[in-house]
Design a protein around this motif. Structure first.
Motif, PDB file in Angstrom:
ATOM      1  N   SER A  50       4.804  -7.369   8.885  1.00 45.11           N
ATOM      2  CA  SER A  50       5.248  -6.461   7.833  1.00 45.11           C
ATOM      3  C   SER A  50       6.230  -7.156   6.898  1.00 45.11           C
ATOM      4  O   SER A  50       6.977  -8.040   7.308  1.00 45.11           O
ATOM      5  N   LYS A  51       6.242  -6.709   5.680  1.00 41.32           N
ATOM      6  CA  LYS A  51       7.076  -7.317   4.650  1.00 41.32           C
ATOM      7  C   LYS A  51       8.221  -6.376   4.272  1.00 41.32           C
ATOM      8  O   LYS A  51       8.101  -5.166   4.383  1.00 41.32           O
ATOM      9  N   ILE A  52       9.309  -6.965   3.804  1.00 35.84           N
ATOM     10  CA  ILE A  52      10.431  -6.174   3.285  1.00 35.84           C
ATOM     11  C   ILE A  52      10.228  -5.998   1.791  1.00 35.84           C
ATOM     12  O   ILE A  52      10.097  -6.973   1.047  1.00 35.84           O
ATOM     13  N   CYS A  53      10.179  -4.739   1.367  1.00 38.79           N
ATOM     14  CA  CYS A  53      10.022  -4.418  -0.054  1.00 38.79           C
ATOM     15  C   CYS A  53      11.327  -3.835  -0.583  1.00 38.79           C
ATOM     16  O   CYS A  53      11.861  -2.883  -0.015  1.00 38.79           O
ATOM     17  N   LEU A  54      11.831  -4.393  -1.650  1.00 36.17           N
ATOM     18  CA  LEU A  54      13.040  -3.871  -2.301  1.00 36.17           C
ATOM     19  C   LEU A  54      12.638  -2.912  -3.400  1.00 36.17           C
ATOM     20  O   LEU A  54      11.998  -3.302  -4.383  1.00 36.17           O
ATOM     21  N   THR A  55      12.985  -1.645  -3.259  1.00 37.42           N
ATOM     22  CA  THR A  55      12.769  -0.660  -4.310  1.00 37.42           C
ATOM     23  C   THR A  55      13.919  -0.763  -5.307  1.00 37.42           C
ATOM     24  O   THR A  55      15.083  -0.617  -4.935  1.00 37.42           O
ATOM     25  N   LEU A  56      13.580  -1.016  -6.553  1.00 35.91           N
ATOM     26  CA  LEU A  56      14.606  -1.204  -7.584  1.00 35.91           C
ATOM     27  C   LEU A  56      15.052   0.156  -8.109  1.00 35.91           C
ATOM     28  O   LEU A  56      14.233   0.935  -8.607  1.00 35.91           O
ATOM     29  N   THR A  57      16.343   0.414  -8.017  1.00 38.90           N
ATOM     30  CA  THR A  57      16.877   1.745  -8.339  1.00 38.90           C
ATOM     31  C   THR A  57      17.714   1.754  -9.618  1.00 38.90           C
ATOM     32  O   THR A  57      18.281   2.781  -9.975  1.00 38.90           O
ATOM     33  N   GLU A  58      17.791   0.623 -10.296  1.00 45.33           N
ATOM     34  CA  GLU A  58      18.631   0.538 -11.494  1.00 45.33           C
ATOM     35  C   GLU A  58      17.964   1.203 -12.703  1.00 45.33           C
ATOM     36  O   GLU A  58      16.747   1.441 -12.700  1.00 45.33           O
ATOM     37  N   HIS A 109       6.090  -3.214  11.807  1.00 37.77           N
ATOM     38  CA  HIS A 109       5.013  -4.090  12.276  1.00 37.77           C
ATOM     39  C   HIS A 109       4.353  -3.540  13.539  1.00 37.77           C
ATOM     40  O   HIS A 109       3.142  -3.705  13.741  1.00 37.77           O
ATOM     41  N   LYS A 110       5.131  -2.867  14.370  1.00 37.23           N
ATOM     42  CA  LYS A 110       4.602  -2.330  15.620  1.00 37.23           C
ATOM     43  C   LYS A 110       3.565  -1.230  15.380  1.00 37.23           C
ATOM     44  O   LYS A 110       2.741  -0.944  16.254  1.00 37.23           O
ATOM     45  N   ILE A 111       3.622  -0.590  14.218  1.00 37.40           N
ATOM     46  CA  ILE A 111       2.658   0.468  13.911  1.00 37.40           C
ATOM     47  C   ILE A 111       1.666   0.016  12.841  1.00 37.40           C
ATOM     48  O   ILE A 111       0.896   0.814  12.314  1.00 37.40           O
TER      49      ILE A 111
END
Length: 481
Positions: A2-10, A185-187
């Motif tokens: 699994s990847k880490i996605c940064l949601t941009l909130t600016e 990742h486990k799911i």
């Protein structure tokens, strides 16, 4: 993995790019939330270009976003973004009918994420619905659902694991769903979403820094052993930082995750389902968990509370490390307690481990509590003296003042301005021990310092009980540097 996605909130593209630069080494994907941008910035999204794969999302308020305008404008902006060729993914909701957007996505080689959001709970047909919402084989289905109970959490894991080998994005929102984000990742979830500090884009978001550094998210795989802590509330706990640091130091493929729950009986089903190897137990479940165990250690039987659960030979064993955590730093700081006169303030469930440890060390103990009957019950259980917590009983308290132990939540938020024994004038000869560690110095301890008393707070207690749990879980001594 699994990847880490940064949601941009600016609210501006420049600020968004700054966030990407700040977290670039921690993330693999970015989500541009157009609905969080100022309108003038929305019209410029074709100029947004970064080196990290980016999801284009323009979220309506009904799906947890901020956009309340007409669909024509929203589709126009999404078209603008797709034509730019700067996006790798576009998030289109399950109910959106826009063939032109789907065609543009195909033309520009943009993968469609087909999503739905449920803020009322977990659909009973979550797995089937994830598969149904795909309009073509190359779409990536996504479900974000609110976890409101332990029962919801069990259903979430059951449904997600049914299709764990299918490419998808699936996550549980809210505090009770946080564990699903860590265990993505486990799911079989393609990614997990994060936000920057102070600007969470959805319930349950944490920073990418926390996921990477505290939970070693990028190292979690199918073989990672999972441990955890249950409680309510539990998201404030420092235990994940302690345990995960130990795993990382020893190179163990393991992760320790908080589970905020409301039903320990159902949680045992979750633990069996996802293969937990062990878990810590904090308030209010230290007593409730006992009947659910296959066997108990002597300490649990005598204390009447369980804070440590480990699976041995496919059986759940309940243990207690609270008494070790409590007594070890006290002996290190004060010395032997044999024959010493000790006053313990509080007769709640957390006091039992302290009283058990003090009895084992041979201390003479007085239990004081505002509700006298509670003190009487514990005094009988541990063969100790008891008294009311009031100025009327000050003389008897003075007779047990070699060590005074504060064993309640008085001193923690929102009770930080209260001293439970404010009627007692310290002489400076008392040793004061407060099991609270936030704040570091409670009003009780601060007043003692002013009087010349030596003090100890609960931080080392937390560490010591965690170190013993670590040994029980892994077989290794905690790597103290």
């Amino acid at each position: 993995m699994s990847k880490i996605c940064l949601t941009l909130t600016e609210d501006s593209l420049k600020k968004c790019i700054n966030s990407v630069e700040k977290h670039g080494s921690e993330i693999q994907i970015v989500e541009l939330r157009v609905d969080l941008l100022k309108r003038s910035e929305q019209l410029k999204i074709n100029n947004f270009k970064i080196d990290i794969p980016t999801i284009l999302t323009f979220r309506k308020s009904v799906d947890g976003g901020l956009y309340n305008g007409d669909e024509e404008y929203r589709i126009k902006i999404l078209e603008l973004g797709l034509k730019s060729g700067n996006f790798s993914y576009v998030d289109l909701e399950e109910d959106l009918i826009a063939p032109n957007l789907e065609e543009l996505a195909r033309v520009h080689n943009v993968k469609i994420i087909r999503s739905f959001h449920d803020f009322n709970g977990v659909p009973k047909d979550l797995a089937d619905r994830l598969l149904r919402i795909k309009r073509s084989n190359d779409e990536l289905p996504k479900a974000a659902v609110m976890i409101k109970s332990t029962e919801d959490l069990l259903l979430f894991y059951k449904e997600s694991l049914k299709i764990k080998s299918i490419e998808k994005i699936v996550l549980g929102m809210g505090n009770m769903g946080f564990n699903t984000r860590v265990l993505a990742h486990k799911i079989g979830s393609f990614l997990t979403f994060t936000s920057t500090n102070g600007a969470s884009a959805a319930p349950g978001h944490v920073t990418p820094t926390l996921l990477k550094e505290t939970y070693s998210f990028n190292n979690i795989d199918w073989d990672t052993e999972v441990f955890g802590i249950i409680g309510n509330p539990v998201m404030h706990t420092k235990s994940p930082a302690i345990h995960n640091k130990g795993y990382k130091s020893l190179g163990l493929n393991a992760v320790y995750v908080p589970f905020e729950i409301d039903d320990p009986t159902i949680f045992i089903k979750i633990a069996n389902l996802i293969g937990l190897k062990g878990f810590s137990v904090t308030v209010p479940f230290k007593t409730e968990i006992i009947p659910l165990m296959d066997s108990l250690t002597t300490s649990v039987k005598e204390i009447g509370a369980c804070n440590t659960v480990v699976k041995i030979n496919n059986k759940w064993v309940g243990d207690n490390t609270d008494y070790i955590g409590f007594i070890t730093p006290l002996i290190k700081s004060y010395g032997t307690l044999k024959g010493k006169n000790v006053c313990v303030i509080g007769a709640g469930g957390s006091a039992k481990a302290s009283l058990f440890a003090l009895r084992e060390e041979g201390a003479n103990v007085l239990i004081v509590n505002r509700t006298l009957e509670k003190a009487k019950v514990l005094a009988k259980q541990f063969n100790m003296e008891y008294s009311g917590l009031s100025r009327d009983n000050i003389d008897i308290i003075k007779g047990y003042s070699d060590v005074i132990i504060q064993n309640t939540n008085v001193g923690m938020h929102p009770l930080e301005d209260i001293d439970p024994i404010d009627f007692y004038d310290f002489t400076g000869n008392e040793f004061l021990y407060d099991v609270i560690y936030t704040p570091k110095v409670t009003k009780f301890l601060a007043r003692g310092v002013d009087s010349g008393c030596k003090i100890l707070n609960g931080w080392q207690m937390l560490l010591e009980q965690g170190y013993r749990q670590f040994k029980i879980y892994t077989g290794y001594d905690y790597p103290i540097v």
